[in-house]
Design an enzyme around this catalytic site. Sequence first.
Site, PDB file in Angstrom:
ATOM      1  N   ASP A   1      -6.467   0.569  -0.118  1.00  0.00           N
ATOM      2  CA  ASP A   1      -6.732   0.618   1.313  1.00  0.00           C
ATOM      3  C   ASP A   1      -8.172   0.187   1.546  1.00  0.00           C
ATOM      4  O   ASP A   1      -8.839  -0.289   0.641  1.00  0.00           O
ATOM      5  CB  ASP A   1      -6.518   2.040   1.827  1.00  0.00           C
ATOM      6  CG  ASP A   1      -7.404   3.014   1.092  1.00  0.00           C
ATOM      7  OD1 ASP A   1      -8.537   2.638   0.734  1.00  0.00           O
ATOM      8  OD2 ASP A   1      -6.975   4.140   0.836  1.00  0.00           O
TER       9      ASP A   1
ATOM     10  N   LYS B   1       0.822  -1.220   0.000  1.00  0.00           N
ATOM     11  CA  LYS B   1       0.000   0.000   0.000  1.00  0.00           C
ATOM     12  C   LYS B   1       0.853   1.266   0.000  1.00  0.00           C
ATOM     13  O   LYS B   1       0.673   2.171  -0.824  1.00  0.00           O
ATOM     14  CB  LYS B   1      -0.926  -0.031   1.216  1.00  0.00           C
ATOM     15  CG  LYS B   1      -1.449   1.289   1.702  1.00  0.00           C
ATOM     16  CD  LYS B   1      -2.365   1.965   0.706  1.00  0.00           C
ATOM     17  CE  LYS B   1      -3.105   3.121   1.341  1.00  0.00           C
ATOM     18  NZ  LYS B   1      -2.258   4.120   1.968  1.00  0.00           N
TER      19      LYS B   1
END
Length: 372
Positions: free
Chosen positions: A294, A275
């Site tokens: 996310d 991420k």
Amino acid sequence: MKRHRPILPPPSLTTATPKPTTVSSYYSSKKPKRLDLSKNPKKIHQNPNWVSLNLNKSELFLPLTFPTGQTFRWKQTTPFQFTGVVGSHLISLKQLQDSDQSNILYCFHNTLDSDQAAAKAALLDFLNMGICLSDVWDEFSKSDSRFAELAVCLSGARVLRQDPLECLIQFICSSNNNIKRITQMVDFVSRLGNHVGVVEGIDFYEFPSLDRLSKVSEDELRKAGFGYRANYITGTVKVLQSKPGGGVEWLASLRKLDLRSAIEALTTLPGVGPKVAACIALFSLDQHHAVPVDTHVWKIATRYLIPELAGARLTPKLCSRVADAFVEKYGKYAGWAQTLLFIAELPSQKALIQSFNNNTEEAKNEDIKMDI
DNA sequence: CGGTAACCTGGGAT
DNA sequence: AATCCCAGGTTAC
């Protein structure tokens, strides 16, 4: 069991003040305190020389670009003004609300006359103006009617082109964390850099050099409230410093790699998973199809892109599957699409979208009552 | 190699 | 009041 937890005290400057090692520090004279604001604060505050950027808000709308999670270093200094530091330049941007064309102004607070041109070039580079946002969004809107709807009320949400080191450290701070605390942590790191000025009572700093960062201990960071990310920062800085040619150069070299290789390289740094790596790639490394996945994006994806995965938990593997789905749908600027869709998920923006839709609805059907 | 629990912290919900 | 859950996740097991 009680651990005293001071709320982000100012960084200890007990270590020797960093001497100007870089060539770029144009004010590299003797005194570290270069702007004595106590003497004549008005000079900085009162006569800003505002210059137009000749953009309309479909290319850049400040409130959807700066406070939406791609940088935590820019501050809202008045309702439609944001201030931050690009390189060593303290810059404010202001969005005029009424005029349509030419409604973005900028001003340099601490830039020498001889550096104006270079500063402007740096600003345009930071704003990623090499890419035409409306062109990109037109493409998205053609293939996705939902995007088209959101684009109308959220126009001008631009992806910045940040300094890689600055971006990296910020997003290490962001992991499993909330905006407020991320901002406090980034502020703490920023205070390690050279002070460049004050705008509306807020202090601004250059982002600290790798060398300066390396002088902060894990313990200091923990005491400042970084939690387990303290170790990530010191670890990452150490790895960067070990790179041949230096960490900054190594980070810059990732701009020339393909996305996969860039992500792979970034995730060798402690505290950088898929991420965070995608954020760094998208927001600082010209990897326009990097898609940070996310919880918000996961929700979007399971609703509109791959509904068969609704209810599943977000595992690293599914993470890359979502990213692939985005690229498949939106193409080489998928990360830019993700940015808008992400913003649309923010509670603060949802209210706006809602009212926008209500207003347009009401314009059409005056007599419709909205009952929840 | 893929799934899971632990991890600093603070604010809000239960 | 105590506990859980979540916040733009990553790491170690």
